[in-house]
Design a protein around this motif. Structure first.
Motif, short mmCIF file in Angstrom:
data_model
loop_
_atom_site.label_atom_id
_atom_site.label_comp_id
_atom_site.label_asym_id
_atom_site.label_seq_id
_atom_site.Cartn_x
_atom_site.Cartn_y
_atom_site.Cartn_z
N GLY A 16 0.83 -1.15 0.01
CA GLY A 16 0.16 0.03 0.10
C GLY A 16 0.94 1.15 0.10
N SER A 17 0.16 2.34 0.26
CA SER A 17 0.80 3.80 -0.02
C SER A 17 0.03 4.77 1.18
CB SER A 17 0.48 4.35 -1.42
OG SER A 17 1.01 3.74 -2.43
N LEU A 18 0.83 5.49 1.34
CA LEU A 18 0.70 6.66 2.48
C LEU A 18 1.39 7.67 2.13
CD1 LEU A 18 -0.99 5.85 4.81
CD2 LEU A 18 0.92 5.13 6.23
N ARG A 19 0.78 9.08 2.74
CA ARG A 19 1.46 10.18 2.41
C ARG A 19 1.51 11.17 3.64
NH1 ARG A 19 0.07 16.17 -0.37
NH2 ARG A 19 2.04 16.46 -1.54
N LEU A 20 2.85 11.27 4.21
CA LEU A 20 3.36 11.74 5.30
C LEU A 20 3.34 13.19 5.10
CD1 LEU A 20 5.62 9.32 7.05
CD2 LEU A 20 3.25 9.27 6.72
N SER A 21 2.98 14.27 5.99
CA SER A 21 2.93 15.66 5.96
C SER A 21 3.82 16.12 7.42
CB SER A 21 1.87 16.42 5.90
OG SER A 21 1.08 15.95 4.60
N CYS A 22 4.46 17.35 7.08
CA CYS A 22 5.24 17.89 8.21
C CYS A 22 5.01 19.34 7.89
CB CYS A 22 6.70 17.47 8.32
SG CYS A 22 7.68 18.35 9.55
N VAL A 23 4.45 20.00 9.05
CA VAL A 23 3.92 21.33 8.91
C VAL A 23 5.05 22.16 9.88
CG1 VAL A 23 2.34 23.30 9.32
CG2 VAL A 23 1.82 21.10 8.25
N ALA A 24 5.61 23.20 9.35
CA ALA A 24 6.80 23.86 10.05
C ALA A 24 5.98 25.34 10.53
CB ALA A 24 8.03 23.93 9.37
N SER A 25 6.69 25.60 11.70
CA SER A 25 6.36 27.01 11.98
C SER A 25 7.37 27.52 12.80
CB SER A 25 5.10 27.05 12.85
OG SER A 25 5.19 26.41 13.83
N GLY A 26 7.34 28.84 13.20
CA GLY A 26 8.47 29.37 14.15
C GLY A 26 9.91 29.73 13.22
N PHE A 27 9.88 29.53 11.97
CA PHE A 27 11.39 29.90 11.19
C PHE A 27 11.01 30.06 9.88
CE2 PHE A 27 12.34 25.72 9.45
CZ PHE A 27 11.47 24.80 9.94
N TYR A 95 10.09 10.70 11.44
CA TYR A 95 10.17 11.85 11.91
C TYR A 95 10.69 13.03 10.87
CZ TYR A 95 10.99 10.14 16.80
OH TYR A 95 10.92 9.24 17.98
N CYS A 96 10.31 14.13 10.80
CA CYS A 96 10.79 15.09 10.08
C CYS A 96 11.90 15.95 10.93
CB CYS A 96 9.67 15.93 9.40
SG CYS A 96 8.66 17.21 10.35
N ALA A 97 12.86 16.46 10.48
CA ALA A 97 13.90 17.17 11.06
C ALA A 97 14.39 18.14 10.18
CB ALA A 97 14.96 16.17 11.44
N ARG A 98 14.91 19.45 11.01
CA ARG A 98 15.45 20.71 10.15
C ARG A 98 16.87 20.28 10.25
NH1 ARG A 98 15.12 26.59 12.42
NH2 ARG A 98 16.92 26.03 13.75
N GLY A 105 24.46 17.52 7.82
CA GLY A 105 24.34 16.32 8.41
C GLY A 105 23.71 16.25 9.79
N THR A 106 23.52 17.37 10.20
CA THR A 106 23.07 17.68 11.70
C THR A 106 21.82 18.40 11.84
OG1 THR A 106 25.50 18.44 12.36
CG2 THR A 106 23.45 19.35 13.78
N TYR A 107 21.07 17.56 12.60
CA TYR A 107 19.46 18.19 12.80
C TYR A 107 19.05 18.61 14.13
CZ TYR A 107 20.07 15.12 8.86
OH TYR A 107 20.64 14.63 7.46
N ASP A 108 18.84 20.00 14.15
CA ASP A 108 18.68 20.77 15.18
C ASP A 108 17.28 20.73 15.72
OD1 ASP A 108 18.74 24.16 14.25
OD2 ASP A 108 17.72 22.53 13.48
N ASN A 109 16.40 20.49 14.90
CA ASN A 109 15.00 20.52 15.48
C ASN A 109 14.39 19.19 14.86
OD1 ASN A 109 13.80 23.04 17.02
ND2 ASN A 109 15.64 23.61 15.64
N TRP A 110 13.41 18.76 15.85
CA TRP A 110 12.66 17.01 15.18
C TRP A 110 11.19 17.42 15.58
CZ3 TRP A 110 15.47 12.47 14.47
CH2 TRP A 110 16.96 12.49 14.37
N GLY A 111 10.42 16.94 14.69
CA GLY A 111 8.83 16.71 14.94
C GLY A 111 8.76 15.46 16.07
N GLN A 112 7.54 15.41 16.53
CA GLN A 112 7.34 14.32 17.55
C GLN A 112 7.12 13.00 16.87
OE1 GLN A 112 4.97 15.90 16.14
NE2 GLN A 112 3.29 14.67 15.70
N GLY A 113 7.17 12.85 15.71
CA GLY A 113 6.86 11.89 15.02
C GLY A 113 5.57 11.12 14.57
N THR A 114 5.43 10.47 13.61
CA THR A 114 4.19 9.86 13.06
C THR A 114 4.47 8.20 13.13
OG1 THR A 114 2.29 10.12 11.91
CG2 THR A 114 4.13 10.40 10.55
#
Lengths: 120, 110
Positions: A16-27, A95-98, A105-114
């Protein structure tokens, strides 16, 4: 402050298929490379894919090449991951990460994950 | 790209120091000074603790320090505290411009 909020996870059958989204704010989203990283239950982190600020440069792990596609919509401050041909081993928290700086190769902010669960 | 090698677990008593190693190859750790360390308490997202081998983001205590020699990076936590108990992951940029993580190390504060 910086916030990343993922959504779109769930239970899907193998193939099957799935589409993940990540909405960013604060930058300023359009100024940053963004990445998807996953973590299977009880396992370590696995880098999946990253996308440059404008979307022209994309790198993906061999384990997902040809099945997963990363994209972004800077106008909507959103990052996406299209998951196709899903397998049981794709079950993980995604996780999406900034990225701190481009190609650092460094990620300073991460989401909570899905959570994506692939099972029949 | 193979994962970086970390010990599965380390432990220490409050106030002591512990060091977690992370071994890679000349194609990742040995290629660039782009090694990072993340702390992940149970049920939470990873938190950046060290970047660029030895740099600490704002807000990370100076008890946390990083270093690198050849293809091996290290994270040292001095003055261990109970709140340091977590999983720790290293990562490195590779020569292919992908990123590889270590398998993770569980730190127990006895």
């Amino acid at each position: 402050q910086v916030q990343l909020v993922e959504s779109g996870g769930g239970l899907v059958k193998p193939g099957g298929s799935l589409r993940l989204s990540c909405v960013a704010s604060g930058f300023t989203f359009s100024d940053y490379y963004m990445t998807w990283i996953r973590q299977a239950p009880g396992k370590g982190l696995e880098w999946i894919s990253y996308i440059s600020t404008g979307g022209s440069n994309i790198y993906s792990a061999d384990s997902v090449k040809g099945r997963f596609t990363i994209s972004r919509d800077n106008a909507k401050n959103s990052l996406f991951l299209q998951l196709n041909s899903l397998r049981a081993e794709d079950t993980a928290v995604y996780y999406c990460a900034r990225e701190l700086r481009r190609t650092s190769g460094t990620y300073d902010n991460w989401g909570q994950g899905t959570l994506v669960t692939v099972s029949s | 790209q193979s994962a970086l090698t970390q010990p599965p677990s380390v432990s220490g008593s409050p106030g002591q120091s512990v060091t977690i190693s992370c071994t890679g190859t000349s194609s990742d750790i040995g290629s660039y000074d782009r090694v990072s360390w993340y702390q992940q308490p149970p049920g939470t997202a990873p938190k950046l603790m060290i970047y660029g081998v030895s740099n600490r983001p704002s807000g990370v205590p100076d008890r946390f320090s990083g270093s690198k020699s050849g293809n091996t990076a290290s994270l040292t936590i001095s003055g261990l505290q109970a709140e340091d108990e977590a999983d720790y992951y290293c990562s490195a940029l590779t020569s292919s411009l992908t990123v590889v993580f270590g398998g993770g190390t569980k730190l127990a504060v006895l």
